[in-house]
Structure formats: C-alpha cells, structure tokens
Design an enzyme around this catalytic site. Sequence first.
Site, short mmCIF file in Angstrom:
data_model
loop_
_atom_site.label_atom_id
_atom_site.label_comp_id
_atom_site.label_asym_id
_atom_site.label_seq_id
_atom_site.Cartn_x
_atom_site.Cartn_y
_atom_site.Cartn_z
N MET A 31 44.72 46.70 -27.04
CA MET A 31 45.24 46.91 -28.40
C MET A 31 44.27 47.75 -29.22
O MET A 31 44.39 47.82 -30.45
CB MET A 31 45.50 45.57 -29.08
N GLU A 36 32.61 46.71 -25.74
CA GLU A 36 32.07 46.67 -24.37
C GLU A 36 32.92 45.81 -23.43
O GLU A 36 32.95 46.05 -22.22
CB GLU A 36 30.61 46.19 -24.44
N HIS A 38 36.30 45.65 -23.36
CA HIS A 38 37.34 46.56 -22.86
C HIS A 38 36.74 47.57 -21.87
O HIS A 38 37.33 47.87 -20.83
CB HIS A 38 37.97 47.36 -24.00
N GLN A 154 46.42 34.36 -20.83
CA GLN A 154 47.14 35.63 -20.68
C GLN A 154 47.02 36.14 -19.24
O GLN A 154 48.01 36.57 -18.64
CB GLN A 154 46.56 36.66 -21.65
N SER A 187 37.76 42.20 -30.79
CA SER A 187 38.05 43.09 -31.93
C SER A 187 38.12 42.26 -33.22
O SER A 187 37.83 42.75 -34.30
CB SER A 187 39.39 43.80 -31.72
N ARG A 188 38.51 41.00 -33.09
CA ARG A 188 38.66 40.15 -34.28
C ARG A 188 37.32 39.69 -34.86
O ARG A 188 37.29 39.16 -35.97
CB ARG A 188 39.55 38.93 -33.96
P1 AMP Z 1 42.93 43.26 -26.44
O1 AMP Z 1 42.65 44.65 -26.91
O2 AMP Z 1 42.30 42.20 -27.26
O3 AMP Z 1 44.39 43.02 -26.16
O4 AMP Z 1 42.21 43.14 -25.03
C1 AMP Z 1 42.54 44.02 -23.98
C2 AMP Z 1 41.95 43.48 -22.69
O5 AMP Z 1 40.53 43.38 -22.82
C3 AMP Z 1 42.45 42.07 -22.36
O6 AMP Z 1 42.70 41.99 -20.97
C4 AMP Z 1 41.30 41.20 -22.78
O7 AMP Z 1 41.23 39.98 -22.07
C5 AMP Z 1 40.12 42.09 -22.45
N1 AMP Z 1 38.95 41.67 -23.22
C6 AMP Z 1 38.89 41.48 -24.56
N2 AMP Z 1 37.66 41.04 -24.91
C7 AMP Z 1 36.95 40.91 -23.76
C8 AMP Z 1 35.62 40.48 -23.46
N3 AMP Z 1 34.77 40.08 -24.41
N4 AMP Z 1 35.23 40.50 -22.18
C9 AMP Z 1 36.09 40.89 -21.19
N5 AMP Z 1 37.35 41.31 -21.41
C10 AMP Z 1 37.78 41.33 -22.68
#
Ligand code: AMP
Length: 281
Positions: A31, A36, A38, A154, A187-188
């Site tokens: 999203m 790091e 992502h 998820q 991101s939050r």
């Molecule tokens: P999001 O942009 O939050 O939808 O995350 C996109 C992908 O990145 C999802 O598969 C998340 O699980 C993964 N992700 C987000 N934060 C982390 C993190 N701290 N470590 C590993 N993967 C992450």
Amino acid sequence: MSQSLRTVVTMEELFSARNSLPGTVGLVPTMGYLHEGHISLVRRARAECDHVVTSIFVNPTQFGPAEDLEKYPRDIENDTRLLENAGAELVWTPTVKEMYPDNFQTWVEVEKLTKPLEGAMRPGHFRGVSTIVAKLFNAVRPDKAYFGQKDAQQAAVIRQMTRDLNYPIEIVVCPIIREPDGLAMSSRNTYLDSKQRQAAIVLFRALTQARKSFENGNRDAESLRKIVKSVIEEEALAQVQYVSCADYDTLTELDTINRKALLSLAVYFGKTRLIDNFILG
Ligand code: AMP
C-alpha cells in the site's frame, strides 16, 4: 545494484509490460509509504526471481468506515526511489476507478481463517484483502508472491486462497523487520507522536518476555497471554485490544502449546492501532 524502474498505471500498460518479462516473476503487493520491511520483500523476490513487480495501491475495500483510508500516508516519489534502489523493475500504481469500476460486485472470501483476530476486529477487512490480492494475481500472473509475517493472519488467508482457487503461485512469507529498538516497522508508525513512539516499544518487550517464559518450558497459552497483557498494561499510553496465542495454521486459540503457535496482539496508542507477533515453536 539498481536498475531502471518503470511505473505503469493502467491495466493495459501493466499487461504489455508484464508480457515483455521473460522468465520468472515475483510480485510484492504493497500500500506504499515504503520502509525497510517492504524493501526486504523486494530483495527476497529479486534474489529468487528473474523479475520483480511491485504494486502500490491503498485498497479502499480493506478499510472499515471508521478507519484511516483518507489519511493513510502516501509518498510515491520516495517509494519509487526505494524500489529502484532495491532492484524492482516494474511498479504498478492502479487507480481505484480501474480496480473497482462502477457496478463492481464480485468478491473473494476466505471463510474460517478470517473469523478470529484481525477479522473479528475489522469486519470486511479480509474480504477486501483477498479480493484485491486475487485481482493482482490475475493481472500480474506472478510465479511467486511475497508477504510479510508482520501481517500473520493476512499471510495465512492468502495462502489459503491461493490453495483454494488453484493459483499456480508460491506464497513466500518473510520475517518481520524491526526498528533498532524492536518496534515492528509499519507505515502506520508515522501516526505516533514522540511519546507514543517511545511507549510502543512495550510491544516487543511484552512479546519477548512471553517468549522467554515459553523457552523456559511454559506451555500454558493463557499464562503467556497474561504475561503479554501485564507487561503492556504497565505502559499508560497503551490500550490492549487483543492478545492471542493460537495454532499457527488454523488461528484457533490454544490451551496448551503443543504445536507451532502464533503469539499476536493488537494495541492502541491513542488512535493508532499497531499489530505485532512472534512465532513460538
Ligand atoms: P502494507 O503496505 O502494509 O500493505 O504491507 C505490504 C507488505 O509488506 C505486506 O505483506 C506486509 O506484511 C509487509 N510488511 C509490512 N511491514 C513489514 C515489516 N515490518 N516486516 C516485514 N514485512 C512487512
């Protein structure tokens, strides 16, 4: 080594770019507002596939009416710079209108796995997630798709959907990337003010304490939940929503930890809701 990154927006551009990629393709759905965590997925995809395609789409159907869709952070320029440095070749940034045109009415729903935990707290969330991921899979046709353990439920839901719908795609789940003080990257996290940010390290501390107890032989799930809760409750700025110790595969709550388990939590700091987890066993 970085290589040039191409951004595509329309489905037509995506198809034509995708069709020009020979060999294996790894997909990293995001999203945006990349960090790091992502990027670790992109690197893993780069190591395992001939080409890496990423998507950036703040998917409205996975946000509840009272959630942060409107204020979800965005920074496409920084995102594309990070993706380029990490070796992604293609980033797809579709519009809401193209993903959900007028009269859209078909949904993908994983039934049982979406009932507890995040599914219970965020009704409709996983229906939005599985539907958009199915659409991304259909459009990109990757060989492998990369998800983070950060969003443990998820990952389980996507694995189930992939199996149930016979997608010929390998789902790769990558470890949680953390800040130096242990806070899981998200991101939050940018919503937190400096006091809340400091307070948020309690999550890692609480999970670590429970894991120590597990490593010392404690197999009582309720006692581990209690350890996590009691450490978090010492932090005045934290408000626990749930603490779970569940079977890793089915996500049903355990009494005794006699198989691989997921210790997970959701905690509010002000209006910001953070999730985190450790795998036990
Ligand atoms: P999001 O942009 O939050 O939808 O995350 C996109 C992908 O990145 C999802 O598969 C998340 O699980 C993964 N992700 C987000 N934060 C982390 C993190 N701290 N470590 C590993 N993967 C992450």
